[in-house]
Scaffold this motif. Sequence first.
Motif, PDB file in Angstrom:
ATOM      1  N   UNK A  12       0.858  -1.189   0.000  1.00 26.00           N
ATOM      2  CA  UNK A  12       0.000   0.000   0.000  1.00 26.00           C
ATOM      3  C   UNK A  12       0.890   1.235   0.000  1.00 26.00           C
ATOM      4  N   UNK A  13       1.344   1.624  -1.174  1.00 27.19           N
ATOM      5  CA  UNK A  13       2.194   2.816  -1.317  1.00 27.19           C
ATOM      6  C   UNK A  13       3.369   2.791  -0.344  1.00 27.19           C
ATOM      7  N   UNK A  14       3.965   1.607  -0.175  1.00 29.67           N
ATOM      8  CA  UNK A  14       5.116   1.473   0.703  1.00 29.67           C
ATOM      9  C   UNK A  14       4.809   0.904   2.069  1.00 29.67           C
ATOM     10  N   UNK A 223       1.699  12.091   0.321  1.00 25.99           N
ATOM     11  CA  UNK A 223       0.626  11.480  -0.468  1.00 25.99           C
ATOM     12  C   UNK A 223       0.490   9.994  -0.176  1.00 25.99           C
ATOM     13  N   UNK A 224       1.613   9.338   0.147  1.00 24.88           N
ATOM     14  CA  UNK A 224       1.587   7.896   0.393  1.00 24.88           C
ATOM     15  C   UNK A 224       0.844   7.539   1.674  1.00 24.88           C
ATOM     16  N   UNK A 225       0.502   8.567   2.473  1.00 29.22           N
ATOM     17  CA  UNK A 225      -0.286   8.332   3.691  1.00 29.22           C
ATOM     18  C   UNK A 225      -1.663   8.980   3.602  1.00 29.22           C
ATOM     19  N   UNK A 226      -2.057   9.385   2.401  1.00 28.46           N
ATOM     20  CA  UNK A 226      -3.317  10.094   2.192  1.00 28.46           C
ATOM     21  C   UNK A 226      -4.233   9.294   1.276  1.00 28.46           C
ATOM     22  N   UNK A 227      -5.513   9.187   1.648  1.00 33.15           N
ATOM     23  CA  UNK A 227      -6.496   8.455   0.846  1.00 33.15           C
ATOM     24  C   UNK A 227      -7.829   9.185   0.928  1.00 33.15           C
ATOM     25  N   UNK A 228      -8.771   8.760   0.092  1.00 30.91           N
ATOM     26  CA  UNK A 228     -10.111   9.357   0.126  1.00 30.91           C
ATOM     27  C   UNK A 228     -11.149   8.292  -0.165  1.00 30.91           C
ATOM     28  N   UNK A 229     -12.303   8.441   0.456  1.00 29.90           N
ATOM     29  CA  UNK A 229     -13.437   7.545   0.224  1.00 29.90           C
ATOM     30  C   UNK A 229     -14.527   8.303  -0.521  1.00 29.90           C
ATOM     31  N   UNK A 260      -1.493   8.895  -4.269  1.00 29.46           N
ATOM     32  CA  UNK A 260      -2.160   8.630  -2.991  1.00 29.46           C
ATOM     33  C   UNK A 260      -2.004   7.177  -2.545  1.00 29.46           C
ATOM     34  N   UNK A 261      -2.220   6.951  -1.252  1.00 32.16           N
ATOM     35  CA  UNK A 261      -2.162   5.599  -0.704  1.00 32.16           C
ATOM     36  C   UNK A 261      -3.214   4.712  -1.340  1.00 32.16           C
ATOM     37  N   UNK A 262      -4.433   5.233  -1.446  1.00 33.94           N
ATOM     38  CA  UNK A 262      -5.503   4.460  -2.084  1.00 33.94           C
ATOM     39  C   UNK A 262      -6.713   5.330  -2.358  1.00 33.94           C
ATOM     40  N   UNK A 263      -7.564   4.817  -3.234  1.00 35.94           N
ATOM     41  CA  UNK A 263      -8.901   5.352  -3.489  1.00 35.94           C
ATOM     42  C   UNK A 263      -9.893   4.315  -2.993  1.00 35.94           C
ATOM     43  N   UNK A 264     -10.821   4.732  -2.138  1.00 35.27           N
ATOM     44  CA  UNK A 264     -11.812   3.826  -1.553  1.00 35.27           C
ATOM     45  C   UNK A 264     -13.183   4.185  -2.113  1.00 35.27           C
ATOM     46  N   UNK A 265     -13.768   3.289  -2.865  1.00 37.43           N
ATOM     47  CA  UNK A 265     -15.097   3.512  -3.433  1.00 37.43           C
ATOM     48  C   UNK A 265     -16.092   2.597  -2.728  1.00 37.43           C
ATOM     49  N   UNK A 266     -17.170   3.191  -2.243  1.00 37.47           N
ATOM     50  CA  UNK A 266     -18.245   2.407  -1.664  1.00 37.47           C
ATOM     51  C   UNK A 266     -19.466   2.499  -2.573  1.00 37.47           C
ATOM     52  N   UNK A 267     -19.965   1.338  -2.977  1.00 35.25           N
ATOM     53  CA  UNK A 267     -21.118   1.273  -3.871  1.00 35.25           C
ATOM     54  C   UNK A 267     -22.387   1.301  -3.020  1.00 35.25           C
ATOM     55  N   UNK A 268     -22.970   2.466  -2.882  1.00 38.19           N
ATOM     56  CA  UNK A 268     -24.134   2.624  -2.014  1.00 38.19           C
ATOM     57  C   UNK A 268     -25.425   2.160  -2.676  1.00 38.19           C
TER      58      UNK A 268
END
Length: 359
Positions: A12-14, A223-229, A260-268
């Motif tokens: 995960x980004x290191x 950035x490697x410690x930053x993500x968004x949902x 970024x560390x990751x992109x988190x998508x939630x399918x609502x």
Amino acid sequence: MTTATAFTAHDLAGTALANRIALAPMTRSRAGEGGVPTELVAEYYAQRASAGLLVTEGIQPSVVGQGYPFTPGLHSQEQVAGWRKVTDAVHAGGGVIFAQLMHGGRIGHPSLLPEGLTPVAPSAVTPAGQLFTATGPADFTQPRELTADEIRETVGDFARAARNAVDAGFDGVELHGANGYLIHQFLSANANLRTDEWGGGTVENRIRFAVETVKAVAAEIGAERTAIRLSPGNPYNDITETEVPATYEALVAALSPLGLAYLHVTEATDEFRALTPVLRAAFDGTFVLNPYTDGPTDHRALPLLDEGAADVLAFGALFLANPDLPARLATGGPYNAPDPATFFGGDAKGFTDYPALAG
């Protein structure tokens, strides 16, 4: 088809993840006085440290960002010290934990805030519905529209809270851009009626707050410690979105180059599931998916990892009720049933007393 991918390591980004199973962020409303997490909160997360990635409940980055009773913050030194106990406990169990920073925006109530403060939002639009307060259900109130200067200050609040998260021992932060809270409100057509650069009816302006907040946090902690949902098209908390594919494709296009560390998508909802693989292909980095399923997400979702639909799968209610969920997923169950009566508030009941397979 095997499900072996779920139990393999991931970079995960290191940051090394032991597996591709994540604890999804879930509000539990059990913080102590002053929004400080308690020993019980530390026990809750430590119990679930066998996940490859843990994402905390929503944590307010500022006093005015509080949306619900008994939720924790990351804007005071007492809160930082409380979270340090949580992160130490998770790390002792071999886990990786990100703090989810959540500003409630118009989803809040004056009774939750110090005297004289009211919830704030992109525009002074009262959401339909009610929320739970310390004295029972209450109608939402009209929020105060943020000035342009206050928007910049709010971006700064997120960055400072991210620094506090790292000081508290978190491996990174996830910005809550979903489910009708502040970042999502800026993306929304009915919550954001602004006519300036932060709204104005254009996709470019509506995504600006999300992009600027991510950039500010990344500049502060990396950035490697930053993500968004994100939750494209999610109507929760009285959100209406127009131009959904165009909005999220533009947003992900702006975020992807940042590393970024990751992109988190939630399918609502089922309506925009076709957008998920589009966003997956557009994002150059780890893609975390909280898939839309009929009932709690369980082992039947694991083939999504083998198919390459995601790098990591996030599990919500089932992880709430099964502290050793990765082990249960590996065997296809059995699973403890979640008790909705204990989801929010209270003590250890329905929080840290769900049994593990070993008894």
